[in-house]
Design an enzyme around this catalytic site. Structure first.
Site, PDB file in Angstrom:
ATOM      1  N   GLY A 209      -5.442  15.384-110.794  1.00  0.00           N
ATOM      2  CA  GLY A 209      -5.446  16.803-110.465  1.00  0.00           C
ATOM      3  C   GLY A 209      -4.461  17.130-109.361  1.00  0.00           C
ATOM      4  O   GLY A 209      -3.465  16.418-109.163  1.00  0.00           O
ATOM      5  N   ALA A 212      -4.170  19.401-103.197  1.00  0.00           N
ATOM      6  CA  ALA A 212      -5.160  19.981-102.285  1.00  0.00           C
ATOM      7  C   ALA A 212      -6.558  19.437-102.569  1.00  0.00           C
ATOM      8  O   ALA A 212      -7.297  19.066-101.646  1.00  0.00           O
ATOM      9  CB  ALA A 212      -5.144  21.503-102.394  1.00  0.00           C
ATOM     10  N   THR A 213      -6.923  19.371-103.838  1.00  0.00           N
ATOM     11  CA  THR A 213      -8.234  18.824-104.205  1.00  0.00           C
ATOM     12  C   THR A 213      -8.296  17.339-103.894  1.00  0.00           C
ATOM     13  O   THR A 213      -9.328  16.833-103.429  1.00  0.00           O
ATOM     14  CB  THR A 213      -8.526  19.075-105.687  1.00  0.00           C
ATOM     15  OG1 THR A 213      -8.448  20.473-105.953  1.00  0.00           O
ATOM     16  CG2 THR A 213      -9.895  18.570-106.066  1.00  0.00           C
ATOM     17  N   GLU A 229      -4.157  10.481-109.158  1.00  0.00           N
ATOM     18  CA  GLU A 229      -2.821  10.940-109.561  1.00  0.00           C
ATOM     19  C   GLU A 229      -2.759  12.417-109.245  1.00  0.00           C
ATOM     20  O   GLU A 229      -3.495  13.216-109.815  1.00  0.00           O
ATOM     21  CB  GLU A 229      -2.596  10.658-111.046  1.00  0.00           C
ATOM     22  CG  GLU A 229      -1.148  10.840-111.470  1.00  0.00           C
ATOM     23  CD  GLU A 229      -0.845  12.263-111.891  1.00  0.00           C
ATOM     24  OE1 GLU A 229      -0.218  13.004-111.087  1.00  0.00           O
ATOM     25  OE2 GLU A 229      -1.243  12.638-112.997  1.00  0.00           O
ATOM     26  N   CYS A 263       2.207  16.852-115.053  1.00  0.00           N
ATOM     27  CA  CYS A 263       2.677  16.142-113.863  1.00  0.00           C
ATOM     28  C   CYS A 263       4.029  15.489-114.081  1.00  0.00           C
ATOM     29  O   CYS A 263       4.720  15.168-113.108  1.00  0.00           O
ATOM     30  CB  CYS A 263       1.648  15.102-113.430  1.00  0.00           C
ATOM     31  SG  CYS A 263       1.280  13.867-114.701  1.00  0.00           S
TER      32      CYS A 263
END
Length: 458
Positions: A209, A212-213, A229, A263
């Site tokens: 994801g 920030a998370t 990742e 990504c």
């Protein structure tokens, strides 16, 4: 919770919005199953995974339509994802077969004479797998498959926008495994994940994801192992000696796959000065010619954003870049959740497009004087997942492999290339550890050493 098609707003399905109580109950079940799952024979683990392969092949078109309905994939991309997910499960079955240890030569030192031993990989315990919306089936397979292969119960938290594909796969696998081996939580991560991170029974978190998370998970995880990742800002270098046609085609394909919500998205193209004009013309024509529209139309080359907020963010990034000096060679327009693929040049050095992850169909075209300049520009980001180079010169290829600060360097293809068997992960802010089936299985095990001292009369 309603699951709706982001393109049409049509209801696709309804799932439970589970709570902290449900998360704790799922962990109780997974923890209770830990010993039984760890004892599963290799053939049972393989059989469960191969049953999932068969189920995917038998329902390939149904699952592809589900992926294309709940998420951002075109029907062509969704069909490819089903095939990849089946391959990921097959690789996981092979990884279960290959899960072996090593013997230790104790007699290499005088105090070890008369002793022997071995190290055997053991399951780490309960795994928490958290997946994003952009690959709602295959990235689930990359969490669940290795966990089954390693003998670990797993609690899966799919993205709230795309839970249906995950539920389909879990149901296909769960009937072949002990109760508690596969748990799935549908709802919002902010409500479901914190109580799991606070519980020491969760021994590994596998997260794909955003940065920030990922930071929040790392801050809360304590001594729990992490494999994460977290995205990237991938650069593809095109040298003067490269074959123009395949380089241009691969760059375009990598720029528009999953509407840039990927990504490995080709976010920067760094072309050497000699090839720049021809590549610029080819890419501008290619970007303008991309067919956008209904995801279910096989002719559509690029689908939609996950919601209108995301589309508006991408539109604003392109507009802000042009306001500070960039030239828009193609794209820039938005129609609801659909963005035209955007190609920019002369993007200023501090622009987020050059530094951060766009997660949308924007690509910056840049010029380099030579291989060293191209590598320096490619490395000018805190992310480092993958980079690529097109060249026919071995010295350039080897120089790039050595000097690009990334987890993977792709030679003569774009950064959007991934084989599900290969180790996958990056440097810097792109994350921690490596995925890819074999690497994920390794992260979900830990060695147990046995040391034998033989009786003197033996």
């Amino acid at each position: 919770m309603d699951v709706t098609d982001p393109e049409s707003g049509v209801l696709v399905g309804t799932v439970a919005r589970q709570t902290e109580v449900d998360a704790r109950a799922a962990l109780d079940r997974a923890s209770a199953a830990r010993a039984e799952v760890a004892r599963l024979p290799t053939q049972a683990r393989m059989a469960a995974l191969l049953a999932g392969v068969d189920a995917l092949k038998a329902a390939a078109e149904t699952v592809a339509n589900l992926i294309a309905s709940e998420g951002i994939k075109t029907i062509s991309e969704a069909r490819s994802e089903v095939q990849r997910a089946a391959e990921t499960l097959r690789l996981s079955a092979e990884a279960a077969r290959s899960l072996t240890g090593e013997t230790i030569r104790f007699d290499q030192y005088p105090t070890g004479v008369g002793r022997t031993g071995w190290a055997e990989p053991m399951p780490v315990g309960v795994v928490l797998g958290i997946t994003p919306f952009n690959d709602p089936l295959n990235l689930v397979a990359h969490k669940v498959g290795p966990a089954v292969a390693a003998g670990c119960p797993i609690i899966l938290k799919p993205h709230e926008a795309t839970p249906l594909s995950a539920l389909w796969l879990v149901e296909a696998l769960a009937e072949h495994l002990p109760k508690g081996a596969l748990e799935v939580l549908t709802g919002y991560g902010a409500e479901l994940v914190p109580p799991l991170l606070a519980d020491d029974r969760v021994r590994l978190v596998s997260f794909t994801g955003g940065l920030a998370t990922g930071r929040k998970i790392a801050a809360a995880a304590g001594l729990t192992r992490l494999v994460m990742e977290l995205g990237s800002n991938c650069a593809t270098i095109v040298m003067d000696d490269a074959d123009l046609d395949p380089a241009a085609d691969a760059c375009l394909s990598g720029a528009i796959a999953a509407a840039g919500q990927n990504c490995l998205h080709v976010q920067r193209i760094i072309a050497q000065r000699g090839i720049y004009p021809k590549l610029r013309a080819r890419l501008a024509d290619g970007f303008r010619g991309v067919v956008t529209g209904s995801k279910k139309d096989p002719q559509t080359q690029m689908g939609c954003m996950i919601d209108e907020k995301a589309a508006m963010r991408v539109e604003a990034m392109g507009r802000n870049a042009t306001n500070t000096g960039a030239t828009m060679l193609a794209g820039g327009a938005r129609d609801g959740v659909h963005c035209k693929p955007t190609l920019l040049e002369n993007v200023q050095g501090n622009d987020p497009i050059l530094c951060d992850e766009v997660f949308g169909p924007i690509t910056a075209l840049m010029m380099a004087d030579d291989i060293n300049d191209a590598i320096a520009q490619a490395n000018a980001t805190p992310f480092g997942l993958q980079a690529a180079i097109f060249t026919r010169r071995l010295d350039h290829a080897h120089r790039a492999v050595k000097a690009l600060d990334v987890g993977t360097v792709i030679v003569n293809d774009s950064t959007d290339y991934r084989l599900d068997a290969m180790p996958f992960g990056g440097t810097g802010l792109s994350g921690l550890g490596r995925e890819g089936v074999a690497s994920a299985v390794a992260s979900m095990t830990e060695p147990k050493l046995a040391s034998f001292r033989w009786p003197t009369s033996f």
